[in-house]
Design a protein around this motif. Structure first.
Motif, PDB file in Angstrom:
ATOM      1  N   TYR A 113      68.303 105.659  -1.694  1.00  0.00           N
ATOM      2  CA  TYR A 113      67.218 105.941  -0.745  1.00  0.00           C
ATOM      3  C   TYR A 113      67.751 105.866   0.683  1.00  0.00           C
ATOM      4  O   TYR A 113      68.539 104.983   1.017  1.00  0.00           O
ATOM      5  N   ILE A 153      68.442 117.434   2.714  1.00  0.00           N
ATOM      6  CA  ILE A 153      67.448 116.436   2.318  1.00  0.00           C
ATOM      7  C   ILE A 153      67.706 115.108   3.046  1.00  0.00           C
ATOM      8  O   ILE A 153      66.828 114.519   3.624  1.00  0.00           O
ATOM      9  N   THR A 154      68.923 114.619   2.999  1.00  0.00           N
ATOM     10  CA  THR A 154      69.275 113.418   3.764  1.00  0.00           C
ATOM     11  C   THR A 154      70.732 113.603   4.143  1.00  0.00           C
ATOM     12  O   THR A 154      71.480 114.233   3.427  1.00  0.00           O
ATOM     13  N   GLN A 194      60.308 117.345   4.249  1.00  0.00           N
ATOM     14  CA  GLN A 194      59.139 118.236   4.243  1.00  0.00           C
ATOM     15  C   GLN A 194      58.563 118.487   5.641  1.00  0.00           C
ATOM     16  O   GLN A 194      58.598 117.630   6.501  1.00  0.00           O
ATOM     17  N   ASN A 223      61.375 124.384   3.609  1.00  0.00           N
ATOM     18  CA  ASN A 223      61.069 122.951   3.747  1.00  0.00           C
ATOM     19  C   ASN A 223      59.568 122.731   3.876  1.00  0.00           C
ATOM     20  O   ASN A 223      59.125 121.617   4.147  1.00  0.00           O
ATOM     21  N   GLU A 276      62.620 109.974  -9.011  1.00  0.00           N
ATOM     22  CA  GLU A 276      62.443 108.799  -8.138  1.00  0.00           C
ATOM     23  C   GLU A 276      62.464 107.512  -8.976  1.00  0.00           C
ATOM     24  O   GLU A 276      63.461 107.190  -9.561  1.00  0.00           O
ATOM     25  N   ASN A 287      59.656 109.355   7.390  1.00  0.00           N
ATOM     26  CA  ASN A 287      59.710 108.386   6.301  1.00  0.00           C
ATOM     27  C   ASN A 287      58.694 107.270   6.581  1.00  0.00           C
ATOM     28  O   ASN A 287      58.848 106.498   7.519  1.00  0.00           O
ATOM     29  N   TYR A 293      58.769 108.612   1.198  1.00  0.00           N
ATOM     30  CA  TYR A 293      60.186 108.423   1.544  1.00  0.00           C
ATOM     31  C   TYR A 293      60.819 109.697   2.097  1.00  0.00           C
ATOM     32  O   TYR A 293      61.985 109.704   2.451  1.00  0.00           O
ATOM     33  N   CYS A 294      60.061 110.801   2.170  1.00  0.00           N
ATOM     34  CA  CYS A 294      60.665 112.122   2.392  1.00  0.00           C
ATOM     35  C   CYS A 294      60.731 112.497   3.863  1.00  0.00           C
ATOM     36  O   CYS A 294      59.717 112.506   4.554  1.00  0.00           O
ATOM     37  N   CYS A 331      55.443 112.931   0.340  1.00  0.00           N
ATOM     38  CA  CYS A 331      55.966 111.729  -0.312  1.00  0.00           C
ATOM     39  C   CYS A 331      56.434 110.745   0.778  1.00  0.00           C
ATOM     40  O   CYS A 331      57.020 111.161   1.782  1.00  0.00           O
TER      41      CYS A 331
END
Ligand code: SF4
Length: 389
Positions: free
Chosen positions: A252, A329-330, A76, A64, A178, A266, A72-73, A70
């Protein structure tokens, strides 16, 4: 939408005519969800009957740690952060093997853009995974990662793909797309892979015989016209290569609630909402109607919840992805109680209960097994039914 335009669009869909950019924007402006669903379902039924595809897969995120940030991420981490991690190759293999008993057919691998891992690490992981699980297809790396590999290796994408394919790569993943329109992209994407490179790398993958997915992240700061533009670019590329097997609208998400350090990463969270279920269903429907040249539309149930996933099958979607396992990721941003994993049996029941015929597929959308359609829910009313999140 006025009745005349509705009739015009309906006539185009039933005649199998290609819809224009203006048609796409008009469809998004329409709030008659049942009508959109009916049109999309007509198109979906023409292409895929009442079949719903799924696969048995596992997600693996090797690291990770990412050089980009980014907006929206939430995935990371920077080197040295408390829960930053990078897997040793034997750890990745051990995790993949945990699912051997479930007749896993695919490993889905995406990662951060690690600043110091050498390029050699990646084909080596693939070789070891393939040696440990020879029947499992490897769907790995976004176009963004491939562009990153160009940077860290000094090799062109063609040589990178050749080496990865030699190590067992079956397909790229569809991420990194995206929203391509720069008006939006410049505010949310921090890495260097934009439409020119993303399309270059997928075009190359298609030339080498791969079937790849394409994605779209929606429901943040973009407007419907940006979604339509995104689809138009991909549709044009598909006219050229025919290499996209599936289109995947990804909803999203706000930061997931299980981040170990409780931090919100985010950066657009305080000025965005997430797409409501009706907006998601509309996005599936319009995507299905606009894409006359991509065979499948997938609802990635992890991002939508299982109830919307079932409904999406009446709004153009015909693929529910897989068992997933450990999606980092989500996850469950709505707290709807969406599970982490769906076993083969769970997916079969999810599809049966929605009134469709389940078909297990592999990474290339070839049939692994066709299942019978279940008796209707009305006939099974006396049996205890599963309540989906
Ligand atoms: S989206 Fe990908 S490239 Fe961007 S910060 Fe997250 S992990 Fe890194």
């Amino acid at each position: 939408m006025d009745a005349g335009l509705k009739r015009e669009l309906e006539a185009k869909v039933y005649a199998g005519e290609r819809l224009t950019r203006e048609d796409g924007v008009a469809l998004y402006a329409c709030d008659d969800l049942a009508w959109l669903g009916r049109l999309a379902h007509h198109r979906r039924t023409e292409l895929n009957g009442d079949r719903v595809m799924f696969n048995v897969n596992r997600h693996l995120n090797l690291t990770n740690v990412c050089s980009a940030s980014c907006a929206y991420c939430s995935f990371q981490r920077k080197p040295g952060e408390k829960d930053a991690y990078t897997m040793r190759i034997d750890e990745a293999v051990a995790k993949a093997k945990e699912m051997e008993d479930e007749q896993l057919t695919e490993l889905h691998i995406v990662n951060g853009l690690h600043p110091s891992l050498p390029w050699r690490y990646y084909p080596k992981v693939l070789r070891e995974l393939k040696a440990a699980l020879p029947n499992v297809k490897l769907k790995c790396f976004t176009a963004t990662e491939v562009q990153w590999f160009e940077k860290i290796s000094g090799l062109p994408a063609s040589a990178i793909l050749d080496e990865l394919m030699d190590a067992g790569l079956e397909s790229l993943t569809g991420g990194g797309a995206e929203i391509f329109d720069w008006e939006v992209r410049q505010h949310i994407v921090d890495h260097e892979c934009h439409w020119e490179d993303w399309s270059r790398i997928h075009r190359l993958a298609h030339e080498k015989g791969m079937k790849t997915p394409a994605t779209m992240l929606y429901g943040h700061i973009e407007e419907p016209r940006h979604r339509v533009d995104h689809v138009m670019r991909l549709r044009e590329l598909q006219d050229e290569t025919g290499g996209f097997a599936v289109f995947i609208p990804l909803r999203y998400q706000h930061d997931f609630h299980d981040s170990a350090d409780g931090k919100i990463r985010n950066r657009i969270q305080d000025r965005t909402t997430m797409a409501a279920p009706a907006e998601s269903l509309k996005t599936f429907a319009v995507s299905r109607l606009m894409f006359d040249n991509v065979p499948h539309v997938k609802c990635f149930w992890v991002m939508h919840g299982l109830s919307v996933a079932q409904l999406s099958l009446n709004f153009g979607a015909d693929d529910l992805d897989g068992s997933v396992v450990e999606y980092k990721i989500t996850h469950d941003a709505d707290s709807y109680g969406t599970p982490h994993t769906m076993h083969r049996d769970d997916l079969l029941h999810l599809i049966w209960d929605a009134g469709f015929q389940p078909v297990e597929r592999d990474t290339r959308y070839q049939v692994v097994r066709e299942y019978e359609k279940a008796p209707s829910l009305a006939e099974r009313r006396s049996e205890p039914q599963k309540i989906w999140a």
